[in-house]
Design a protein around this motif. Structure first.
Motif, PDB file in Angstrom:
ATOM      1  N   ALA A  85      50.691  39.143  39.320  1.00  0.00           N
ATOM      2  CA  ALA A  85      50.043  40.309  39.928  1.00  0.00           C
ATOM      3  C   ALA A  85      50.837  40.743  41.148  1.00  0.00           C
ATOM      4  O   ALA A  85      51.420  39.911  41.856  1.00  0.00           O
ATOM      5  CB  ALA A  85      48.608  39.983  40.339  1.00  0.00           C
ATOM      6  N   PRO A  86      50.877  42.050  41.396  1.00  0.00           N
ATOM      7  CA  PRO A  86      51.554  42.535  42.602  1.00  0.00           C
ATOM      8  C   PRO A  86      50.811  42.078  43.858  1.00  0.00           C
ATOM      9  O   PRO A  86      49.575  42.004  43.845  1.00  0.00           O
ATOM     10  CB  PRO A  86      51.484  44.060  42.463  1.00  0.00           C
ATOM     11  N   GLY A  87      51.560  41.759  44.879  1.00  0.00           N
ATOM     12  CA  GLY A  87      50.945  41.356  46.143  1.00  0.00           C
ATOM     13  C   GLY A  87      50.173  40.063  46.045  1.00  0.00           C
ATOM     14  O   GLY A  87      49.298  39.789  46.852  1.00  0.00           O
ATOM     15  N   ALA A  88      50.472  39.269  45.028  1.00  0.00           N
ATOM     16  CA  ALA A  88      49.756  38.005  44.850  1.00  0.00           C
ATOM     17  C   ALA A  88      50.459  36.911  45.644  1.00  0.00           C
ATOM     18  O   ALA A  88      50.720  37.075  46.822  1.00  0.00           O
ATOM     19  CB  ALA A  88      49.662  37.656  43.376  1.00  0.00           C
ATOM     20  N   GLY A  89      50.804  35.821  44.975  1.00  0.00           N
ATOM     21  CA  GLY A  89      51.483  34.746  45.690  1.00  0.00           C
ATOM     22  C   GLY A  89      50.501  33.918  46.488  1.00  0.00           C
ATOM     23  O   GLY A  89      49.358  33.739  46.083  1.00  0.00           O
ATOM     24  N   GLY A  90      50.952  33.438  47.625  1.00  0.00           N
ATOM     25  CA  GLY A  90      50.092  32.571  48.424  1.00  0.00           C
ATOM     26  C   GLY A  90      49.943  31.218  47.748  1.00  0.00           C
ATOM     27  O   GLY A  90      50.878  30.720  47.123  1.00  0.00           O
ATOM     28  N   SER A  91      48.766  30.650  47.868  1.00  0.00           N
ATOM     29  CA  SER A  91      48.554  29.333  47.264  1.00  0.00           C
ATOM     30  C   SER A  91      47.140  29.266  46.706  1.00  0.00           C
ATOM     31  O   SER A  91      46.270  30.031  47.100  1.00  0.00           O
ATOM     32  CB  SER A  91      48.791  28.245  48.303  1.00  0.00           C
ATOM     33  N   PRO A  92      46.925  28.348  45.763  1.00  0.00           N
ATOM     34  CA  PRO A  92      45.595  28.227  45.177  1.00  0.00           C
ATOM     35  C   PRO A  92      44.583  27.715  46.195  1.00  0.00           C
ATOM     36  O   PRO A  92      44.955  27.100  47.201  1.00  0.00           O
ATOM     37  CB  PRO A  92      45.789  27.220  44.040  1.00  0.00           C
ATOM     38  N   SER A  93      43.308  27.969  45.918  1.00  0.00           N
ATOM     39  CA  SER A  93      42.261  27.484  46.814  1.00  0.00           C
ATOM     40  C   SER A  93      41.155  26.821  45.994  1.00  0.00           C
ATOM     41  O   SER A  93      41.207  26.810  44.761  1.00  0.00           O
ATOM     42  CB  SER A  93      41.694  28.652  47.636  1.00  0.00           C
ATOM     43  N   GLY A  94      40.188  26.272  46.680  1.00  0.00           N
ATOM     44  CA  GLY A  94      39.005  25.727  46.033  1.00  0.00           C
ATOM     45  C   GLY A  94      39.313  24.605  45.049  1.00  0.00           C
ATOM     46  O   GLY A  94      40.165  23.752  45.294  1.00  0.00           O
ATOM     47  N   ARG A  95      38.602  24.648  43.912  1.00  0.00           N
ATOM     48  CA  ARG A  95      38.682  23.586  42.915  1.00  0.00           C
ATOM     49  C   ARG A  95      40.101  23.446  42.347  1.00  0.00           C
ATOM     50  O   ARG A  95      40.558  22.340  42.055  1.00  0.00           O
ATOM     51  CB  ARG A  95      37.699  23.901  41.781  1.00  0.00           C
ATOM     52  N   LEU A  96      40.786  24.587  42.176  1.00  0.00           N
ATOM     53  CA  LEU A  96      42.150  24.534  41.644  1.00  0.00           C
ATOM     54  C   LEU A  96      43.086  23.825  42.620  1.00  0.00           C
ATOM     55  O   LEU A  96      43.909  22.993  42.224  1.00  0.00           O
ATOM     56  CB  LEU A  96      42.661  25.942  41.348  1.00  0.00           C
ATOM     57  N   ALA A  97      42.960  24.152  43.899  1.00  0.00           N
ATOM     58  CA  ALA A  97      43.791  23.499  44.912  1.00  0.00           C
ATOM     59  C   ALA A  97      43.529  21.988  44.927  1.00  0.00           C
ATOM     60  O   ALA A  97      44.469  21.187  44.988  1.00  0.00           O
ATOM     61  CB  ALA A  97      43.503  24.091  46.291  1.00  0.00           C
ATOM     62  N   GLU A  98      42.265  21.613  44.836  1.00  0.00           N
ATOM     63  CA  GLU A  98      41.916  20.180  44.813  1.00  0.00           C
ATOM     64  C   GLU A  98      42.519  19.491  43.590  1.00  0.00           C
ATOM     65  O   GLU A  98      43.049  18.384  43.685  1.00  0.00           O
ATOM     66  CB  GLU A  98      40.390  20.008  44.781  1.00  0.00           C
ATOM     67  N   ALA A  99      42.431  20.169  42.447  1.00  0.00           N
ATOM     68  CA  ALA A  99      42.967  19.586  41.205  1.00  0.00           C
ATOM     69  C   ALA A  99      44.484  19.427  41.290  1.00  0.00           C
ATOM     70  O   ALA A  99      45.046  18.417  40.850  1.00  0.00           O
ATOM     71  CB  ALA A  99      42.585  20.455  40.013  1.00  0.00           C
ATOM     72  N   ILE A 100      45.155  20.421  41.861  1.00  0.00           N
ATOM     73  CA  ILE A 100      46.615  20.356  42.004  1.00  0.00           C
ATOM     74  C   ILE A 100      47.005  19.250  42.991  1.00  0.00           C
ATOM     75  O   ILE A 100      47.912  18.455  42.718  1.00  0.00           O
ATOM     76  CB  ILE A 100      47.177  21.737  42.431  1.00  0.00           C
ATOM     77  N   TYR A 181      65.253  32.654  40.366  1.00  0.00           N
ATOM     78  CA  TYR A 181      64.108  33.326  39.730  1.00  0.00           C
ATOM     79  C   TYR A 181      62.848  32.478  39.886  1.00  0.00           C
ATOM     80  O   TYR A 181      61.781  32.983  40.256  1.00  0.00           O
ATOM     81  CB  TYR A 181      64.460  33.562  38.267  1.00  0.00           C
ATOM     82  N   LEU A 182      62.988  31.178  39.665  1.00  0.00           N
ATOM     83  CA  LEU A 182      61.818  30.292  39.761  1.00  0.00           C
ATOM     84  C   LEU A 182      61.377  30.084  41.211  1.00  0.00           C
ATOM     85  O   LEU A 182      60.225  29.745  41.464  1.00  0.00           O
ATOM     86  CB  LEU A 182      62.122  28.951  39.079  1.00  0.00           C
ATOM     87  N   ALA A 183      62.287  30.306  42.160  1.00  0.00           N
ATOM     88  CA  ALA A 183      61.892  30.244  43.576  1.00  0.00           C
ATOM     89  C   ALA A 183      61.121  31.504  43.964  1.00  0.00           C
ATOM     90  O   ALA A 183      60.208  31.458  44.789  1.00  0.00           O
ATOM     91  CB  ALA A 183      63.127  30.080  44.455  1.00  0.00           C
ATOM     92  N   ALA A 184      61.497  32.634  43.341  1.00  0.00           N
ATOM     93  CA  ALA A 184      60.878  33.923  43.708  1.00  0.00           C
ATOM     94  C   ALA A 184      59.534  34.150  43.016  1.00  0.00           C
ATOM     95  O   ALA A 184      58.681  34.875  43.539  1.00  0.00           O
ATOM     96  CB  ALA A 184      61.832  35.061  43.356  1.00  0.00           C
ATOM     97  N   ILE A 185      59.345  33.550  41.870  1.00  0.00           N
ATOM     98  CA  ILE A 185      58.170  33.872  41.042  1.00  0.00           C
ATOM     99  C   ILE A 185      56.856  33.545  41.750  1.00  0.00           C
ATOM    100  O   ILE A 185      55.820  34.152  41.494  1.00  0.00           O
ATOM    101  CB  ILE A 185      58.248  33.149  39.673  1.00  0.00           C
ATOM    102  N   TRP A 186      56.898  32.586  42.686  1.00  0.00           N
ATOM    103  CA  TRP A 186      55.665  32.190  43.387  1.00  0.00           C
ATOM    104  C   TRP A 186      55.066  33.332  44.185  1.00  0.00           C
ATOM    105  O   TRP A 186      53.885  33.309  44.520  1.00  0.00           O
ATOM    106  CB  TRP A 186      55.936  30.975  44.285  1.00  0.00           C
ATOM    107  N   ASN A 187      55.879  34.344  44.502  1.00  0.00           N
ATOM    108  CA  ASN A 187      55.389  35.505  45.248  1.00  0.00           C
ATOM    109  C   ASN A 187      54.477  36.404  44.418  1.00  0.00           C
ATOM    110  O   ASN A 187      53.823  37.298  44.963  1.00  0.00           O
ATOM    111  CB  ASN A 187      56.570  36.337  45.765  1.00  0.00           C
TER     112      ASN A 187
END
Ligand code: MN
Length: 198
Positions: A85-100, A181-187
């Motif tokens: 998604a455009p303007g996405a990135g960042g990091s997961p939160s909540g249950r997903l962040a805990e699972a990761i 490419y794999l470094a940039a995709i997180w954005n």
């Protein structure tokens, strides 16, 4: 019943500068379209004609290479576009962040392992974050247009995130530098969508 290519959920230039407009136009409009067209050709007039895409992909080991490759291509790319998604990135939160954090130690360690899976895939394929039958998260990689849903997958699971590491996904902007490419995709990873899949 023929399969159709759906429009992207955002504009072709929406993921700039991380994924360039021309790559998105060719990747979606030509490559993904070709998987859809070739899948339709491969199932026309066969017993697979009226099966769902999910049914076809899950039985990859017992269908023709044309259906496996193009059905996988259609499934994987649809999943991929929805993971970004455009303007996405960042990091997961909540249950997903805990699972990761629980599975990989930290978000940074997860990213390092995921990128390593993508770089380590020789030739063409995909890197995946999956949830396995035992409820644990894992990272895997598949060749060509295979995916972790397929009965033939080395590591099976339900995909939460998939990243295309075929050269067609990055070559125009990044050339041979798959790691860049794999470094940039997180954005542009849509963590809201990834969390919904958990
Ligand atoms: Mn692709």
């Amino acid at each position: 019943m023929a399969f159709t290519l759906h429009a992207l959920p955002y504009a072709y230039d929406a993921l700039e500068p991380y994924i360039d407009t021309l790559t998105m136009q060719i990747h979606h409009g030509k490559h993904h379209q070709a998987y859809v067209d070739n899948l339709n050709k491969a199932i026309a007039g066969t017993e697979n004609e009226n099966k769902s895409l999910e049914d076809l992909v899950e039985s990859a080991g017992s269908i023709s290479p044309a259906v496996r490759n193009n059905g996988g291509g259609h499934w994987n790319h649809t999943f991929f576009w929805n993971s970004l998604a455009p303007g996405a990135g960042g990091s997961p939160s909540g249950r997903l962040a805990e699972a990761i954090n629980g599975a990989f130690g930290s978000f940074d360690e997860f990213k390092t392992k995921f990128v390593a899976a993508g770089i380590g895939r020789f030739g063409s394929g995909w890197a995946w974050l999956i949830i396995k039958k035992d409820g644990k998260l894992d990272i895997s990689s598949t060749p060509n247009q295979d995916n972790p849903v397929m009965d033939v997958a080395e590591t099976k699971g339900i995909p939460l995130l998939g990243v295309d590491v075929w050269e067609h996904a990055y070559y125009l902007k990044y050339q041979n530098k798959r790691a860049d490419y794999l470094a940039a995709i997180w954005n542009v990873i849509n963590w809201t969508k990834v969390a919904e899949r958990l």
